[in-house]
Design a protein around this motif. Sequence first.
Motif, short mmCIF file in Angstrom:
data_model
loop_
_atom_site.label_atom_id
_atom_site.label_comp_id
_atom_site.label_asym_id
_atom_site.label_seq_id
_atom_site.Cartn_x
_atom_site.Cartn_y
_atom_site.Cartn_z
N UNK A 43 127.51 -62.03 -115.73
CA UNK A 43 127.90 -61.75 -114.33
C UNK A 43 127.56 -63.06 -113.40
N UNK A 44 126.37 -63.87 -113.63
CA UNK A 44 126.00 -64.98 -113.03
C UNK A 44 127.26 -66.11 -113.14
N UNK A 45 127.79 -66.37 -114.31
CA UNK A 45 128.77 -67.28 -114.64
C UNK A 45 129.99 -66.85 -113.91
N UNK A 46 130.26 -65.51 -113.89
CA UNK A 46 131.33 -65.19 -112.95
C UNK A 46 131.32 -65.50 -111.51
N UNK A 47 130.20 -65.17 -111.11
CA UNK A 47 129.92 -65.20 -109.74
C UNK A 47 130.15 -66.86 -109.40
N UNK A 48 129.35 -67.63 -110.00
CA UNK A 48 129.32 -69.12 -109.82
C UNK A 48 130.74 -69.61 -109.79
N UNK A 49 131.57 -69.15 -110.77
CA UNK A 49 133.13 -69.70 -110.92
C UNK A 49 133.89 -69.31 -109.77
N UNK A 50 133.64 -67.92 -109.29
CA UNK A 50 134.09 -67.66 -107.93
C UNK A 50 133.73 -68.35 -106.93
N UNK A 51 132.47 -68.64 -106.89
CA UNK A 51 132.20 -69.52 -105.70
C UNK A 51 132.60 -71.03 -105.56
N UNK A 52 132.74 -71.47 -106.90
CA UNK A 52 133.32 -73.00 -106.85
C UNK A 52 135.00 -72.75 -106.85
N UNK A 93 127.20 -71.36 -99.70
CA UNK A 93 128.37 -70.88 -100.74
C UNK A 93 127.37 -69.78 -101.42
N UNK A 94 126.03 -69.84 -101.72
CA UNK A 94 125.47 -69.00 -102.39
C UNK A 94 125.51 -67.64 -101.63
N UNK A 95 125.58 -67.58 -100.41
CA UNK A 95 125.79 -66.25 -99.62
C UNK A 95 126.99 -65.51 -99.58
N UNK A 96 128.13 -66.06 -100.39
CA UNK A 96 129.38 -65.43 -100.46
C UNK A 96 129.34 -64.46 -101.41
N UNK A 97 129.59 -63.13 -101.12
CA UNK A 97 129.57 -61.85 -102.12
C UNK A 97 130.64 -61.75 -102.89
N UNK A 98 131.80 -61.78 -102.15
CA UNK A 98 133.24 -61.65 -102.77
C UNK A 98 134.34 -62.15 -101.93
N UNK A 99 135.41 -62.26 -102.61
CA UNK A 99 136.90 -63.10 -101.76
C UNK A 99 137.74 -61.78 -101.62
#
Length: 108
Positions: A43-52, A93-99
């Motif tokens: 899940x952390x990997x998915x969130x980091x890829x979304x933020x990037x 960027x770390x404060x972004x929950x979702x797009x």
Amino acid sequence: MNAMFRLLEAEAAPTGGNWISIVMIVVMFALVYFFMIRPQKKQEKEVNSMRNALVVGDEITTIGGIIGKIVSIKDETLVLETSRDGTKIRILKSAVRCVDVHAEDAQN
């Protein structure tokens, strides 16, 4: 004296119980890894890829509940336009929950 040696031999003789306990502990660690640690890392990997993958024009929601459109992106921060009158705020960027809406979807 003979009884004393038998008692010592009985205590020194290895039983299968020691190996069973070790195997059970290893199995428990494996279960904890596969049911708790591995999904969390995924899940952390998915969130980091979304933020990037954030781009200018994406509409996002922050972890604080602020909804806005990305105006600019720098290294670890981005600027959001939160209302139609042009109110802008700068967040991490770390404060972004979702797009909510991707930029290419908003243009179509």
